[in-house]
Scaffold this motif. Structure first.
Motif, mmCIF file in Angstrom:
data_model
loop_
_atom_site.group_PDB
_atom_site.id
_atom_site.type_symbol
_atom_site.label_atom_id
_atom_site.label_comp_id
_atom_site.label_asym_id
_atom_site.label_seq_id
_atom_site.Cartn_x
_atom_site.Cartn_y
_atom_site.Cartn_z
ATOM 1 N N UNK A 34 32.421 47.353 46.214
ATOM 2 C CA UNK A 34 32.973 46.437 45.705
ATOM 3 C C UNK A 34 32.615 45.239 46.603
ATOM 4 N N UNK A 35 32.138 44.043 45.847
ATOM 5 C CA UNK A 35 31.861 42.937 46.560
ATOM 6 C C UNK A 35 32.782 41.768 45.811
ATOM 7 N N UNK A 36 33.627 40.943 46.574
ATOM 8 C CA UNK A 36 34.427 40.097 46.397
ATOM 9 C C UNK A 36 33.935 38.816 46.536
ATOM 10 N N UNK A 37 33.856 37.649 45.608
ATOM 11 C CA UNK A 37 33.352 36.412 45.957
ATOM 12 C C UNK A 37 34.448 35.382 45.464
ATOM 13 N N UNK A 58 43.009 42.588 50.491
ATOM 14 C CA UNK A 58 43.501 41.712 51.893
ATOM 15 C C UNK A 58 44.437 40.905 51.616
ATOM 16 N N UNK A 59 45.371 40.984 52.701
ATOM 17 C CA UNK A 59 46.347 40.067 52.364
ATOM 18 C C UNK A 59 45.890 38.374 52.742
ATOM 19 N N UNK A 60 44.835 38.403 53.199
ATOM 20 C CA UNK A 60 44.119 37.141 53.631
ATOM 21 C C UNK A 60 43.567 36.288 52.504
ATOM 22 N N UNK A 61 43.417 37.075 51.349
ATOM 23 C CA UNK A 61 43.057 36.618 50.016
ATOM 24 C C UNK A 61 44.111 35.663 49.466
ATOM 25 N N UNK A 62 43.723 34.252 49.024
ATOM 26 C CA UNK A 62 44.710 33.423 48.399
ATOM 27 C C UNK A 62 44.683 33.594 46.948
ATOM 28 N N UNK A 63 45.943 33.084 46.456
ATOM 29 C CA UNK A 63 45.974 32.957 44.860
ATOM 30 C C UNK A 63 44.728 32.335 44.254
ATOM 31 N N UNK A 64 44.097 32.754 43.233
ATOM 32 C CA UNK A 64 43.098 32.179 42.522
ATOM 33 C C UNK A 64 42.178 33.195 41.669
ATOM 34 N N UNK A 65 41.095 32.667 41.464
ATOM 35 C CA UNK A 65 40.053 33.393 40.738
ATOM 36 C C UNK A 65 39.262 33.982 41.339
ATOM 37 N N UNK A 66 38.500 35.227 41.552
ATOM 38 C CA UNK A 66 37.590 35.536 42.172
ATOM 39 C C UNK A 66 36.461 36.380 41.182
ATOM 40 N N UNK A 67 35.265 36.352 41.771
ATOM 41 C CA UNK A 67 34.123 37.248 40.926
ATOM 42 C C UNK A 67 34.069 38.605 41.694
ATOM 43 N N UNK A 68 34.027 39.663 41.050
ATOM 44 C CA UNK A 68 33.703 40.880 41.442
ATOM 45 C C UNK A 68 32.545 41.369 41.107
ATOM 46 N N UNK A 69 31.670 41.934 42.186
ATOM 47 C CA UNK A 69 30.327 42.610 41.886
ATOM 48 C C UNK A 69 30.690 44.158 42.223
ATOM 49 N N UNK A 74 25.048 54.220 38.556
ATOM 50 C CA UNK A 74 24.382 53.823 37.095
ATOM 51 C C UNK A 74 23.927 52.390 36.939
ATOM 52 N N UNK A 75 24.040 51.616 38.221
ATOM 53 C CA UNK A 75 23.765 50.286 38.053
ATOM 54 C C UNK A 75 24.485 49.469 38.565
ATOM 55 N N UNK A 76 25.165 48.193 37.975
ATOM 56 C CA UNK A 76 25.857 47.469 38.304
ATOM 57 C C UNK A 76 27.033 47.051 37.329
ATOM 58 N N UNK A 77 28.253 46.272 37.702
ATOM 59 C CA UNK A 77 29.118 45.712 36.983
ATOM 60 C C UNK A 77 29.704 44.571 37.543
ATOM 61 N N UNK A 78 30.019 43.450 36.851
ATOM 62 C CA UNK A 78 30.550 42.175 37.190
ATOM 63 C C UNK A 78 31.635 41.871 36.063
ATOM 64 N N UNK A 79 33.023 41.243 37.013
ATOM 65 C CA UNK A 79 33.931 41.066 36.567
ATOM 66 C C UNK A 79 34.604 39.711 37.069
ATOM 67 N N UNK A 80 35.917 39.396 36.515
ATOM 68 C CA UNK A 80 36.495 38.439 37.363
ATOM 69 C C UNK A 80 38.018 39.022 37.610
ATOM 70 N N UNK A 81 38.653 38.395 38.704
ATOM 71 C CA UNK A 81 39.920 38.971 39.220
ATOM 72 C C UNK A 81 40.849 37.749 39.348
#
Length: 85
Positions: A34-37, A58-69, A74-81
């Motif tokens: 999982x990669x979080x951007x 991680x508790x260091x992540x602030x409130x907001x929108x993130x992209x997840x790769x 089987x390949x890859x998946x992309x989503x928003x969190x």
């Protein structure tokens, strides 16, 4: 970036919005990376995971929108969190 010869695979991330933990469901996929951007493309966090297991954010992540790769066998998946603490 797309992995040559791979295809996008549907992913479910629950809960979304999230506070401290998420669960990734990738029917038929057992594990991956999982990669979080941030919204501006900076990589904020990376983690190995197993499907359907709880992942502590991680508790260091602030409130907001993130992209997840998610990269898996089987390949890859992309989503928003959305994180709302």
């Amino acid at each position: 970036s797309q992995i040559p010869g791979s295809s996008e695979y549907p992913v479910s991330i629950i809960p979304n919005p999230a506070q401290d933990n998420i669960q990734i469901q990738l029917g038929g996929v057992n594990n991956g990376i999982l990669n979080l951007y941030s919204i501006d493309g900076r990589q904020m966090w990376t983690s190995n995971f197993q499907s359907d297991q709880s992942i502590s954010l991680p508790s260091s992540l602030e409130n907001g929108m993130y992209y997840i790769q998610i990269i898996h066998e089987k390949g890859f998946s992309n989503s928003k969190l959305l994180i709302q603490r």
